[in-house]
Design a protein around this motif. Structure first.
Motif, mmCIF file in Angstrom:
data_model
loop_
_atom_site.group_PDB
_atom_site.id
_atom_site.type_symbol
_atom_site.label_atom_id
_atom_site.label_comp_id
_atom_site.label_asym_id
_atom_site.label_seq_id
_atom_site.Cartn_x
_atom_site.Cartn_y
_atom_site.Cartn_z
ATOM 1 N N ALA A 87 -6.053 -8.053 25.939
ATOM 2 C CA ALA A 87 -7.112 -7.274 26.750
ATOM 3 C C ALA A 87 -7.215 -5.876 26.259
ATOM 4 C CB ALA A 87 -7.135 -7.519 28.191
ATOM 5 N N LEU A 88 -8.448 -5.335 25.668
ATOM 6 C CA LEU A 88 -8.391 -3.884 25.252
ATOM 7 C C LEU A 88 -7.866 -3.251 26.341
ATOM 8 C CD1 LEU A 88 -10.058 -4.748 22.433
ATOM 9 C CD2 LEU A 88 -11.484 -2.793 23.134
ATOM 10 N N ASN A 89 -8.099 -3.209 27.438
ATOM 11 C CA ASN A 89 -7.582 -2.221 28.533
ATOM 12 C C ASN A 89 -6.218 -2.359 28.783
ATOM 13 O OD1 ASN A 89 -7.520 -4.528 30.044
ATOM 14 N ND2 ASN A 89 -8.902 -3.673 31.439
ATOM 15 N N GLU A 90 -5.545 -3.085 28.208
ATOM 16 C CA GLU A 90 -3.881 -3.301 28.209
ATOM 17 C C GLU A 90 -3.156 -2.610 27.000
ATOM 18 O OE1 GLU A 90 -2.879 -7.174 29.533
ATOM 19 O OE2 GLU A 90 -4.037 -6.846 31.427
ATOM 20 N N MET A 91 -3.994 -2.242 26.016
ATOM 21 C CA MET A 91 -3.551 -1.676 24.779
ATOM 22 C C MET A 91 -3.138 -0.368 24.770
ATOM 23 S SD MET A 91 -5.909 -4.017 21.912
ATOM 24 C CE MET A 91 -4.441 -4.208 20.865
ATOM 25 N N ILE A 92 -2.331 0.272 23.771
ATOM 26 C CA ILE A 92 -2.111 1.640 23.651
ATOM 27 C C ILE A 92 -3.551 2.415 23.333
ATOM 28 C CG2 ILE A 92 0.066 1.342 23.041
ATOM 29 C CD1 ILE A 92 -0.869 1.931 20.203
ATOM 30 N N GLU A 93 -3.441 3.490 23.716
ATOM 31 C CA GLU A 93 -4.796 4.302 23.888
ATOM 32 C C GLU A 93 -5.427 4.497 22.543
ATOM 33 O OE1 GLU A 93 -6.265 8.859 25.229
ATOM 34 O OE2 GLU A 93 -4.158 8.116 25.905
ATOM 35 N N GLY A 94 -4.762 4.397 21.407
ATOM 36 C CA GLY A 94 -5.367 4.615 20.247
ATOM 37 C C GLY A 94 -6.045 3.099 19.563
ATOM 38 N N LEU A 95 -5.384 2.110 20.089
ATOM 39 C CA LEU A 95 -5.924 0.881 19.855
ATOM 40 C C LEU A 95 -7.445 0.720 20.833
ATOM 41 C CD1 LEU A 95 -3.344 -1.469 18.758
ATOM 42 C CD2 LEU A 95 -4.670 -0.056 17.310
ATOM 43 N N GLN A 96 -7.278 1.188 22.009
ATOM 44 C CA GLN A 96 -8.505 1.044 22.737
ATOM 45 C C GLN A 96 -9.814 1.854 22.374
ATOM 46 O OE1 GLN A 96 -7.555 2.118 26.711
ATOM 47 N NE2 GLN A 96 -5.740 1.140 27.014
ATOM 48 N N GLU A 97 -9.175 2.948 21.374
ATOM 49 C CA GLU A 97 -10.172 3.714 20.964
ATOM 50 C C GLU A 97 -10.809 2.801 19.727
ATOM 51 O OE1 GLU A 97 -11.031 8.056 18.736
ATOM 52 O OE2 GLU A 97 -8.945 7.589 19.843
ATOM 53 N N GLY A 98 -9.767 2.466 18.873
ATOM 54 C CA GLY A 98 -10.055 1.922 17.490
ATOM 55 C C GLY A 98 -10.727 0.643 17.419
ATOM 56 N N LEU A 99 -10.350 -0.302 18.470
ATOM 57 C CA LEU A 99 -10.788 -1.841 18.249
ATOM 58 C C LEU A 99 -12.602 -1.785 18.596
ATOM 59 C CD1 LEU A 99 -7.916 -3.903 19.534
ATOM 60 C CD2 LEU A 99 -9.134 -4.175 17.599
ATOM 61 N N PRO A 100 -12.902 -1.063 19.278
ATOM 62 C CA PRO A 100 -14.494 -1.205 19.603
ATOM 63 C C PRO A 100 -15.317 -0.695 18.379
ATOM 64 C CG PRO A 100 -13.479 -0.220 21.660
ATOM 65 C CD PRO A 100 -12.147 -0.244 20.637
ATOM 66 N N LEU A 101 -14.606 -0.075 17.479
ATOM 67 C CA LEU A 101 -15.209 0.378 16.127
ATOM 68 C C LEU A 101 -15.531 -0.779 15.234
ATOM 69 C CD1 LEU A 101 -13.326 3.595 15.341
ATOM 70 C CD2 LEU A 101 -15.509 3.555 16.315
ATOM 71 N N MET A 102 -14.751 -1.932 15.434
ATOM 72 C CA MET A 102 -14.706 -3.042 14.661
ATOM 73 C C MET A 102 -15.797 -4.222 15.099
ATOM 74 S SD MET A 102 -10.571 -3.589 14.205
ATOM 75 C CE MET A 102 -10.674 -4.663 12.735
ATOM 76 N N SER A 103 -16.252 -4.822 14.380
ATOM 77 C CA SER A 103 -17.185 -6.182 14.651
ATOM 78 C C SER A 103 -16.326 -7.216 14.058
ATOM 79 C CB SER A 103 -18.405 -6.033 13.765
ATOM 80 O OG SER A 103 -18.446 -5.751 12.526
ATOM 81 N N ILE A 104 -16.557 -8.401 14.637
ATOM 82 C CA ILE A 104 -16.021 -9.717 14.447
ATOM 83 C C ILE A 104 -15.701 -9.908 12.890
ATOM 84 C CG2 ILE A 104 -15.570 -12.148 14.768
ATOM 85 C CD1 ILE A 104 -17.360 -11.805 17.364
#
Length: 143
Positions: A87-104
């Motif tokens: 779950a994104l909201n359980e990841m470290i802050e940096g990945l919470q910011e970075g993963l939404p930049l990515m598409s599948i």
């Protein structure tokens, strides 16, 4: 006495990791293709696709190689050929910011400053205090 020596040694290691991380990020931000966000997260787009992107409430399936700057691998789902579901909201802050930049299907490299990861505490013996973390992530699926 031994406890005091241990604390002194840990402070020295923390200072070493902080300095090493700051120097790395300073040099890395000038490399071709590296993008830095306002928070200090750095990333490189290795492979970009079009499509859906996760949001802060998404659960995603990712392949990841997480490592310290010295090359020590913390986790490698590529080698195991078994992606993680997180779950994104359980990841470290940096990945919470970075993963939404990515598409599948996209693959990015992230360099997460200590302030956006485990900071001055680190985690037990695995991640030292003030460690910058490097991630190679492929977004496999939004669950």
């Amino acid at each position: 006495m031994a406890k005091r020596e241990s604390k002194t040694k840990n402070k020295g290691a923390a200072g070493h990791h902080r300095k090493m991380g700051e120097e790395f990020l300073e040099q890395n931000r000038h490399k071709e293709g590296v993008i830095e966000t306002a928070s200090g997260l750095q990333y490189l787009i290795v492979e970009q696709t079009n499509g859906d992107k996760p949001d802060e409430w998404s659960t995603v399936r990712i392949h990841q190689r997480a490592q310290l700057l010295d090359g020590k691998i913390l986790e490698d789902t590529y080698r195991q050929n078994k992606p993680d579901e997180v779950a994104l909201n359980e990841m470290i802050e940096g990945l919470q910011e970075g993963l939404p930049l990515m598409s599948i299907g996209s693959r990015y490299k992230f360099w997460v400053p200590a302030e956006l990861a485990w900071g001055r505490k680190g985690t037990s013996n695995k991640i030292p205090p003030f460690a910058v973390l490097a991630f190679d992530i492929r977004l496999v699926e939004i669950c």
